[in-house]
Enzyme design. Structure first.
Site, PDB file in Angstrom:
ATOM      1  N   THR A  52      59.007  67.380 135.851  1.00  0.00           N
ATOM      2  CA  THR A  52      59.766  66.139 135.695  1.00  0.00           C
ATOM      3  C   THR A  52      58.838  64.983 135.325  1.00  0.00           C
ATOM      4  OG1 THR A  52      61.206  66.990 137.429  1.00  0.00           O
ATOM      5  CG2 THR A  52      61.477  64.672 136.845  1.00  0.00           C
ATOM      6  N   TYR A 140      53.290  76.981 142.196  1.00  0.00           N
ATOM      7  CA  TYR A 140      54.557  76.518 141.608  1.00  0.00           C
ATOM      8  C   TYR A 140      55.151  77.655 140.783  1.00  0.00           C
ATOM      9  CZ  TYR A 140      57.583  73.260 138.894  1.00  0.00           C
ATOM     10  OH  TYR A 140      58.631  72.598 138.288  1.00  0.00           O
ATOM     11  N   LYS A 166      56.245  76.341 145.719  1.00  0.00           N
ATOM     12  CA  LYS A 166      57.435  75.626 145.235  1.00  0.00           C
ATOM     13  C   LYS A 166      58.211  76.664 144.462  1.00  0.00           C
ATOM     14  CE  LYS A 166      58.313  71.963 141.751  1.00  0.00           C
ATOM     15  NZ  LYS A 166      59.741  72.049 141.648  1.00  0.00           N
ATOM     16  N   THR A 168      61.026  77.490 142.295  1.00  0.00           N
ATOM     17  CA  THR A 168      62.081  77.026 141.383  1.00  0.00           C
ATOM     18  C   THR A 168      62.678  78.207 140.635  1.00  0.00           C
ATOM     19  OG1 THR A 168      60.942  74.915 141.187  1.00  0.00           O
ATOM     20  CG2 THR A 168      62.625  75.340 139.555  1.00  0.00           C
ATOM     21  N   GLY A 191      63.201  74.816 144.761  1.00  0.00           N
ATOM     22  CA  GLY A 191      63.455  74.082 143.521  1.00  0.00           C
ATOM     23  C   GLY A 191      64.911  74.326 143.155  1.00  0.00           C
ATOM     24  N   ASP A 193      67.729  72.019 142.218  1.00  0.00           N
ATOM     25  CA  ASP A 193      68.418  71.071 143.102  1.00  0.00           C
ATOM     26  C   ASP A 193      69.868  71.499 143.381  1.00  0.00           C
ATOM     27  OD1 ASP A 193      66.104  70.055 142.098  1.00  0.00           O
ATOM     28  OD2 ASP A 193      67.027  68.362 141.067  1.00  0.00           O
ATOM     29  N   GLU A 194      70.466  72.145 142.386  1.00  0.00           N
ATOM     30  CA  GLU A 194      71.868  72.562 142.542  1.00  0.00           C
ATOM     31  C   GLU A 194      72.017  73.670 143.583  1.00  0.00           C
ATOM     32  OE1 GLU A 194      69.789  72.549 140.089  1.00  0.00           O
ATOM     33  OE2 GLU A 194      70.399  73.763 138.388  1.00  0.00           O
ATOM     34  N   SER A 210      63.921  67.253 140.408  1.00  0.00           N
ATOM     35  CA  SER A 210      64.059  66.093 139.532  1.00  0.00           C
ATOM     36  C   SER A 210      65.184  65.150 139.960  1.00  0.00           C
ATOM     37  CB  SER A 210      64.288  66.567 138.099  1.00  0.00           C
ATOM     38  OG  SER A 210      65.401  67.424 138.042  1.00  0.00           O
TER      39      SER A 210
HETATM   40  O1  MN9 Z   1      62.646  72.237 140.414  1.00  0.00           O
HETATM   41  C1  MN9 Z   1      63.373  71.244 138.400  1.00  0.00           C
HETATM   42  N1  MN9 Z   1      63.377  72.333 137.485  1.00  0.00           N
HETATM   43  C2  MN9 Z   1      63.087  72.187 136.213  1.00  0.00           C
HETATM   44  C3  MN9 Z   1      62.431  71.504 139.490  1.00  0.00           C
HETATM   45  O2  MN9 Z   1      62.722  71.146 135.749  1.00  0.00           O
HETATM   46  C4  MN9 Z   1      63.224  73.379 135.325  1.00  0.00           C
HETATM   47  C5  MN9 Z   1      64.775  71.039 138.988  1.00  0.00           C
HETATM   48  O3  MN9 Z   1      64.742  69.883 139.734  1.00  0.00           O
HETATM   49  C6  MN9 Z   1      65.820  70.963 137.906  1.00  0.00           C
HETATM   50  O4  MN9 Z   1      65.523  69.921 137.007  1.00  0.00           O
HETATM   51  C7  MN9 Z   1      67.227  70.714 138.477  1.00  0.00           C
HETATM   52  C8  MN9 Z   1      68.297  70.749 137.415  1.00  0.00           C
HETATM   53  O5  MN9 Z   1      68.506  72.064 136.979  1.00  0.00           O
HETATM   54  O6  MN9 Z   1      67.488  71.632 139.452  1.00  0.00           O
END
Ligand code: MN9
Length: 308
Positions: A52, A140, A166, A168, A191, A193-194, A210
């Protein structure tokens, strides 16, 4: 000197946006304002110069300057993790040493990418960086840099200094497995966020992402609710957050985050090229559509929506 131990870095941690001005230059003034505004909204830490934070369109010296300014602005009020990832170990070590000298609490890195490095090469990357500093390393794991699997995470966890991950990825069940098989003290930051509710439910200590730049409030509620065993509240808050996220994701990342921040009066400036920018008409269209979504949701208490 770092101030927080890794076990105390938890909760909702924005992957901080990096602020640029209209000429594409790093903008210290905006950066400081964004940081102090996030602290006043109650975030539990900051993760600097990550995905981000547009790290891969920045020079190492610029990344260092962001760290210096944020450390100075935060003054130890909340913990800081700095993403020092680069493809070359030497660059990452320089960034890591600099971050340590500035007094941050942990460093973090994606695995080296692009050349499809072997696991042995990636292992050495983490080993060498970890050996170069006395603050913890948070691996990460993100598909964008080539996600690594559970067994490799396990092997990375044997490196002295590697203290967390982390995570994600959408395979959130592995968070539980990491806690069970690597150890409960190995820190996991969710990671995606949803899926924060899933991350916390499976035992993540924190969430880094983000959208916590834009709407930290529902996530602070989700964190508290899951800890209190109140899944009903957590689900309600996640549902509202996801309505916002799904809507915003359609316009492209990280333009969406910065535009949204701008609308609520937190000026994070521009994205760096080649991310581009919205033209006025497009931005107005999005803003109008967002106001309609706000009406449909009918909720208050989320500053981003309240100020639309
Ligand atoms: O975890 C972010 N992942 C990416 C870090 O940038 C690929 C998330 O915060 C996403 O932006 C967020 C939206 O999909 O979950």
């Amino acid at each position: 000197m770092s101030k927080y131990q890794i076990k105390d870095i938890k909760g909702v941690i924005p992957a901080l946006v990096t602020c640029f001005d209209e000429n594409q230059d790093y903008d210290e003034k905006r950066q400081r304002n964004v940081v102090s505004s996030l602290i006043s909204r109650g975030v539990n830490g900051l993760y600097l110069t990550g995905t981000t934070g547009e790290c891969f369109v920045m020079k190492p010296e610029e990344r260092m300057k962001v760290v210096e300014d944020v450390v100075d602005e935060v003054k130890g009020r909340i913990p800081l993790i700095v993403h020092i990832g680069a493809i070359g170990t030497k660059i990452s070590i320089e960034l890591a040493k600099h971050a340590e000298k500035c007094g941050v609490d942990a460093v973090s890195s994606v695995p080296p990418f692009y050349w499809k490095f072997s696991e042995a090469q990636m292992f050495n990357y983490y080993r060498d960086i970890s050996a170069s500093v006395n603050i913890p390393m948070v691996v990460y794991n993100i598909a964008l840099a080539g996600a690594v699997g559970f067994n490799f995470i396990k092997s990375l966890s044997t490196i002295e200094g590697v203290k967390g991950i982390k995570y994600t990825l959408t395979s959130k069940f592995e968070i539980m497995r990491i806690k069970e098989e690597i150890g409960k003290d190995f820190m996991v930051y969710s990671g995606c966020d949803e899926m924060a509710i899933a991350g916390f439910s499976f035992g993540a200590d924190g969430a880094i992402g983000s959208f916590y730049n834009l709407i930290p409030e529902p996530f602070l509620d989700i964190y508290k609710a899951v800890q209190a065993g109140d899944l009903k509240t957590a689900r309600e808050k996640q549902q509202i957050a996801n309505a916002i996220i799904m809507f915003a994701l359609e316009w492209g990342f990280p333009l969406n985050i910065k535009a949204g921040m701008q609308w609520m009066g937190v000026d994070a400036g521009w994205c760096r090229e080649p991310f581009g920018q919205f033209d006025k008409a497009t931005e107005e269209k999005y803003q109008t559509e967002f106001r309609q979504l706000k009406k449909k949701l009918g909720v208050s208490g989320i500053p981003f929506l309240d100020k639309l």
